[in-house]
Design an enzyme around this catalytic site. Structure first.
Site, PDB file in Angstrom:
ATOM      1  N   SER A  36      -6.513  17.696  -4.690  1.00  0.00           N
ATOM      2  CA  SER A  36      -6.476  19.040  -4.374  1.00  0.00           C
ATOM      3  C   SER A  36      -7.030  20.168  -5.745  1.00  0.00           C
ATOM      4  O   SER A  36      -7.882  18.721  -6.274  1.00  0.00           O
ATOM      5  CB  SER A  36      -4.811  19.117  -4.600  1.00  0.00           C
ATOM      6  OG  SER A  36      -4.570  18.968  -5.802  1.00  0.00           O
ATOM      7  N   LYS A  37      -6.434  21.154  -5.550  1.00  0.00           N
ATOM      8  CA  LYS A  37      -7.528  21.981  -6.552  1.00  0.00           C
ATOM      9  C   LYS A  37      -6.576  21.358  -7.938  1.00  0.00           C
ATOM     10  O   LYS A  37      -7.046  21.834  -9.099  1.00  0.00           O
ATOM     11  CB  LYS A  37      -7.724  23.296  -6.283  1.00  0.00           C
ATOM     12  CG  LYS A  37      -5.589  23.840  -6.089  1.00  0.00           C
ATOM     13  CD  LYS A  37      -5.937  25.056  -6.012  1.00  0.00           C
ATOM     14  CE  LYS A  37      -4.114  25.632  -5.236  1.00  0.00           C
ATOM     15  NZ  LYS A  37      -4.535  27.171  -4.838  1.00  0.00           N
ATOM     16  N   ARG A  38      -5.275  21.109  -7.641  1.00  0.00           N
ATOM     17  CA  ARG A  38      -4.948  19.894  -8.822  1.00  0.00           C
ATOM     18  C   ARG A  38      -5.389  18.789  -9.537  1.00  0.00           C
ATOM     19  O   ARG A  38      -4.868  18.225 -10.112  1.00  0.00           O
ATOM     20  CB  ARG A  38      -3.608  19.997  -8.871  1.00  0.00           C
ATOM     21  CG  ARG A  38      -2.569  21.467  -9.206  1.00  0.00           C
ATOM     22  CD  ARG A  38      -1.404  21.905  -8.686  1.00  0.00           C
ATOM     23  NE  ARG A  38      -1.053  21.440  -7.612  1.00  0.00           N
ATOM     24  CZ  ARG A  38      -1.165  22.282  -5.902  1.00  0.00           C
ATOM     25  NH1 ARG A  38      -1.484  23.512  -6.637  1.00  0.00           N
ATOM     26  NH2 ARG A  38      -1.283  21.925  -5.305  1.00  0.00           N
ATOM     27  N   SER A  39      -6.560  18.050  -8.500  1.00  0.00           N
ATOM     28  CA  SER A  39      -6.923  17.124  -8.916  1.00  0.00           C
ATOM     29  C   SER A  39      -7.833  16.942 -10.320  1.00  0.00           C
ATOM     30  O   SER A  39      -8.906  17.624 -10.516  1.00  0.00           O
ATOM     31  CB  SER A  39      -7.770  16.068  -8.438  1.00  0.00           C
ATOM     32  OG  SER A  39      -6.366  16.050  -7.057  1.00  0.00           O
TER      33      SER A  39
END
Ligand code: GLU
Length: 478
Positions: free
Chosen positions: A251-254
């Site tokens: 995800s964009k938080r990875s």
């Protein structure tokens, strides 16, 4: 043989990223391998969740990557219906009413509060997978409800097995007992995803549906709708998750992973490289090779070779593949590609000799993983810099270089033709004079001339930094 038709059906709730690109790309390769059609359909029924600019992002980034739709709302084909769900509300309603008339669906007047109360009551009784109670299926006061808002619910067949022969997972069976009657048309007249998707796949004559595994639980619901209309269902394939290095869904938080395709564009990746890497996420070729062109992928695509376990997104590998593609560029292509990524605020290139600039940029052709990295290398050529602590430390660990540097300084001072070959000759002479070779010879010269302990070809680099500045560097370190 039937014309093979696959679709990528993004909801415009976000921008094109690694995950949805993989879906688009696999559907594209599948269709193209069989000389079929690749369709892009916009699933925008969830109006509140639509994000401005999302459709634009999807199309422009797909185009950049070379995932080109044969049909879309920008390129519609007669006879397949609209390519955007928000244009089909009337059609979904018609089909929902048809099911209503045939007793395969019913009106549900339950309010959200009632539904929530009912759900809580089920949980209190220890039921985990709560379902709609069918209160409205058995209502006797239907006449009194006239004029009140209602959802249309699909009446799920009792205790029936639905088996899907999934391309990725093989045979998967669901029993309808696990599925409650679900809403197909909301009281505001808008169809739900599970209903609209079936009508669209039917209208568009979709033969294969390849999508992420998060949709597998929707599949039996969709099969029921296909069955209710007597339509042939497409062949399904649910690809496994893409995970990050912590094994969580990418995800964009990875952490390290660059997620959105627009970010790759901004950082200077080549579209062919991204295409190449994503095509290997959850799919593998027979050949033990990693670099393929789009045309090769189309040719070797094989739907039996999807991976059955999650695929880990590896940023290091992505960079490596990009660097391979950068190396393959001609010098001209490389220069044209890299120049726009130079940070013009840090490096004023316009007043510089363009031939010189090209030579400087070419020094790093084999080193860059992506174009923006060029900015990590240009300081010494453009600005007055200080030697870093790390380089100082390397220098302090070297010994017995003072005389060598003294010699270097005087030879450079008297060198009128400050170019690569004469500089090479100077370094060679110094090696003989001071009986030094390898690291003992090159490291002090590199650090004194370029202020760095590593870099590309030494003599060329020194020549491009220029006589005046190299001598300034040497003097300041002395
Ligand atoms: N619109 C769905 C999504 O964005 C895709 C549904 C499908 O492929 O069936 O996840």
């Amino acid at each position: 043989m039937k014309n093979i038709r696959l679709r990528y059906a993004p909801s415009p709730t976000g921008y094109l990223h690694i995950g949805n690109t993989r879906t688009a790309l696999m559907n594209y390769l599948f269709a193209k391998h069989y000389d079929g059609d690749f369709i892009v359909r916009i699933e925008d029924t969830d109006i509140e969740r639509n994000v401005e600019g999302a459709i634009e992002s999807q199309f422009s980034n797909m185009e950049w990557l070379g995932i080109i739709p044969d049909e879309s709302f920008l390129k519609p084909k007669d006879g397949y219906g609209e390519y955007m769900q928000s244009k089909k509300f009337d059609r979904y309603k018609e089909f929902a009413n048809d099911l209503l008339e045939r007793g395969l669906a019913y009106k549900c007047f339950c309010t959200p509060e009632e539904l929530e109360k009912d759900r809580e009551a089920q949980i209190a009784r220890g039921i985990v997978a709560t379902q709609y109670s069918r209160k409205c299926l058995n209502r006797t006061d239907i006449a009194e409800m006239e004029g009140k808002p209602f959802n249309i619910r699909f009446k799920v067949p009792d205790n029936k097995d639905y088996t899907v022969n999934d391309i990725v997972r093989g045979e998967v069976t669901f029993n309808s007992k696990e599925i409650g009657d679900f809403v197909i048309l909301k009281s505001n007249g808008i169809a739900t995803y599970n209903f609209a998707v079936v009508i669209d796949d039917y209208d568009m004559k979709i033969t294969h549906v390849v999508r992420g595994e998060e949709h597998i639980s929707n599949t039996p619901r969709q099969c029921m709708i296909f069955e209710a209309f007597g339509w042939e269902e497409p062949t399904f394939g649910h690809m496994t998750l893409i995970v990050d290095e912590t094994k969580k869904k990418l995800s964009k938080r990875s952490g390290n992973a660059v997620f959105f395709i627009s970010q790759y564009r901004e950082q200077g990746y080549l579209p062919e490289a991204i295409f190449n890497y994503i095509a290997l996420l959850g799919w593998s070729p027979k050949e033990e090779k990693e670099i393929f062109t789009k045309e090769e992928f189309v040719k070797i695509f094989d739907e039996t070779r999807f991976s059955k376990s999650p695929s880990t997104f590896d940023m290091v590998k992505m960079k490596w593949i990009n660097s391979q593609y950068m190396k393959k560029l001609t010098e001209e292509q490389y220069l044209e590609f890299v120049k726009p990524f130079i940070d013009k605020e840090r490096f004023s290139i316009d007043n510089k000799d363009q031939e010189w600039l090209d030579q400087v940029l070419l020094l790093f052709k084999k080193e860059l993983e992506f174009a923006q990295q060029i900015n990590d290398h240009l300081d010494i050529f453009f600005n007055e810099i200080e030697i870093s602590e790390a380089t100082k430390k390397v220098l302090s660990e070297l010994n017995d270089y003072q005389e060598l540097i003294g010699g270097l300084k005087s030879k450079f001072e008297s060198l009128s033709n400050f170019e690569e070959q004469p500089i090479k000759d100077v370094i060679k002479e110094l090696g003989v004079e001071f009986s030094k070779k390898g690291k003992d010879l090159f490291m002090p010269i590199r650090i004194f001339s370029t202020f760095s302990e590593h870099g590309p070809e030494l003599a060329k680099t020194i020549a491009l930094i220029g006589k005046e500045k190299v001598l300034r560097n040497i003097n300041s370190l002395i």
